[in-house]
Design a protein around this motif. Structure first.
Motif, PDB file in Angstrom:
ATOM      1  N   PRO A  55       0.834  -1.206   0.000  1.00  0.00           N
ATOM      2  CA  PRO A  55       0.000   0.000   0.000  1.00  0.00           C
ATOM      3  C   PRO A  55       0.869   1.257   0.000  1.00  0.00           C
ATOM      4  O   PRO A  55       2.054   1.209   0.310  1.00  0.00           O
ATOM      5  N   THR A  56       0.265   2.380  -0.340  1.00  0.00           N
ATOM      6  CA  THR A  56       0.951   3.667  -0.268  1.00  0.00           C
ATOM      7  C   THR A  56       0.923   4.126   1.186  1.00  0.00           C
ATOM      8  O   THR A  56      -0.133   4.149   1.808  1.00  0.00           O
ATOM      9  N   LEU A  57       2.086   4.458   1.718  1.00  0.00           N
ATOM     10  CA  LEU A  57       2.191   4.836   3.128  1.00  0.00           C
ATOM     11  C   LEU A  57       2.964   6.134   3.288  1.00  0.00           C
ATOM     12  O   LEU A  57       3.751   6.503   2.418  1.00  0.00           O
ATOM     13  N   LYS A  58       2.770   6.790   4.432  1.00  0.00           N
ATOM     14  CA  LYS A  58       3.591   7.933   4.815  1.00  0.00           C
ATOM     15  C   LYS A  58       4.723   7.391   5.687  1.00  0.00           C
ATOM     16  O   LYS A  58       4.464   6.889   6.779  1.00  0.00           O
ATOM     17  N   PRO A  59       5.968   7.473   5.228  1.00  0.00           N
ATOM     18  CA  PRO A  59       7.083   6.934   6.018  1.00  0.00           C
ATOM     19  C   PRO A  59       7.213   7.556   7.401  1.00  0.00           C
ATOM     20  O   PRO A  59       7.728   6.939   8.315  1.00  0.00           O
ATOM     21  N   ASP A  60       6.725   8.785   7.576  1.00  0.00           N
ATOM     22  CA  ASP A  60       6.830   9.459   8.877  1.00  0.00           C
ATOM     23  C   ASP A  60       6.012   8.755   9.958  1.00  0.00           C
ATOM     24  O   ASP A  60       6.292   8.917  11.147  1.00  0.00           O
ATOM     25  N   ASP A  61       4.989   7.996   9.547  1.00  0.00           N
ATOM     26  CA  ASP A  61       4.125   7.318  10.506  1.00  0.00           C
ATOM     27  C   ASP A  61       4.691   5.976  10.966  1.00  0.00           C
ATOM     28  O   ASP A  61       4.051   5.275  11.740  1.00  0.00           O
ATOM     29  N   LEU A  62       5.880   5.601  10.475  1.00  0.00           N
ATOM     30  CA  LEU A  62       6.427   4.278  10.745  1.00  0.00           C
ATOM     31  C   LEU A  62       7.636   4.349  11.672  1.00  0.00           C
ATOM     32  O   LEU A  62       8.428   5.284  11.608  1.00  0.00           O
ATOM     33  N   SER A  63       7.781   3.321  12.491  1.00  0.00           N
ATOM     34  CA  SER A  63       8.976   3.202  13.328  1.00  0.00           C
ATOM     35  C   SER A  63      10.144   2.751  12.454  1.00  0.00           C
ATOM     36  O   SER A  63       9.971   2.412  11.276  1.00  0.00           O
ATOM     37  N   THR A  64      11.330   2.692  13.019  1.00  0.00           N
ATOM     38  CA  THR A  64      12.523   2.270  12.274  1.00  0.00           C
ATOM     39  C   THR A  64      12.359   0.853  11.727  1.00  0.00           C
ATOM     40  O   THR A  64      12.643   0.597  10.550  1.00  0.00           O
ATOM     41  N   ASP A  65      11.891  -0.093  12.562  1.00  0.00           N
ATOM     42  CA  ASP A  65      11.698  -1.476  12.116  1.00  0.00           C
ATOM     43  C   ASP A  65      10.623  -1.568  11.034  1.00  0.00           C
ATOM     44  O   ASP A  65      10.739  -2.347  10.088  1.00  0.00           O
ATOM     45  N   GLN A  66       9.567  -0.773  11.179  1.00  0.00           N
ATOM     46  CA  GLN A  66       8.488  -0.783  10.186  1.00  0.00           C
ATOM     47  C   GLN A  66       8.961  -0.222   8.850  1.00  0.00           C
ATOM     48  O   GLN A  66       8.629  -0.765   7.789  1.00  0.00           O
ATOM     49  N   LYS A  67       9.743   0.851   8.894  1.00  0.00           N
ATOM     50  CA  LYS A  67      10.303   1.414   7.652  1.00  0.00           C
ATOM     51  C   LYS A  67      11.197   0.392   6.965  1.00  0.00           C
ATOM     52  O   LYS A  67      11.163   0.244   5.745  1.00  0.00           O
TER      53      LYS A  67
END
Length: 194
Positions: A15-27
């Motif tokens: 999906p299209t995501l905003k990278p700012d909303d993700l933690s380091t592991d999630q990114k």
């Protein structure tokens, strides 16, 4: 850390995501999955650590498995199967839940999990399906009706409302609550194959 080698891409969609909303592991999971899909790993990602191993966190395991996949010249069949499962099932469902975390979306997430895991062999589905069944609370009628009430289609919302009104008007058997039981999704082929 092992060097990235030429590796076979794994078809998948994120999906299209905003990278700012993700933690380091999630990114990292998003980026390493994207690398596995495209068949190309950027140098900065290749040099980045997949994160500290946590036996309680599937996300860090997924990160490490995909990192191993893209750095193994001739991956074993088991490694290929795990990488495919992460790219086609785990990561898309994980980010769908991350971006739509309301309980009204639980049945949609369950459907996505079932639908995306159908590519597996019969032997692997025999392992995966019982786990899905044991955790299929969102396949119960109450949760399906909740998902229907919040559907984008007006006729689906109206159908849910009619079903709820009909259930409210029917005589009860004196039992005010019911126990959630594991549903046999295998015996519900229409749910799985639609």
């Amino acid at each position: 850390m092992r060097a990235v080698v030429e590796f076979e891409s794994i078809p998948g969609q994120l999906p299209t995501l905003k990278p700012d909303d993700l933690s380091t592991d999630q990114k990292y999971l998003f980026e390493i999955t994207l690398a596995a899909i495209t068949g190309s790993c950027a140098d900065d990602l290749a040099n980045k650590s997949p994160g500290k191993m946590s036996h309680a966190c599937w996300l860090t395991k997924a990160n490490r498995i995909l990192r191993l996949y893209i750095s193994t010249p001739t991956p074993s069949t088991n490694l290929i199967i795990l990488a495919q499962y992460i790219v086609k099932v785990y990561t898309p469902v994980w980010f769908q839940i991350k971006t739509h975390s309301s309980c009204k979306d639980g049945s949609r997430h369950l459907w996505k999990l079932i639908e995306s895991s159908r590519f597996l062999s019969s032997a692997l589905k025999a392992v995966i399906d019982p786990v899905i069944q044991r955790n299929a609370y969102f396949a119960h009628p109450e949760n399906l009706l909740l998902a229907m009430l919040t559907d984008g289609e007006k006729n689906i919302r109206e159908l849910a409302a009619r079903r709820i009104l009909k259930a409210r008007s029917s005589p009860t058997t004196g039992k005010l609550s019911r126990t959630f039981e594991c549903l046999n999704l295998i015996l519900m082929p229409n749910l799985i194959l639609i």
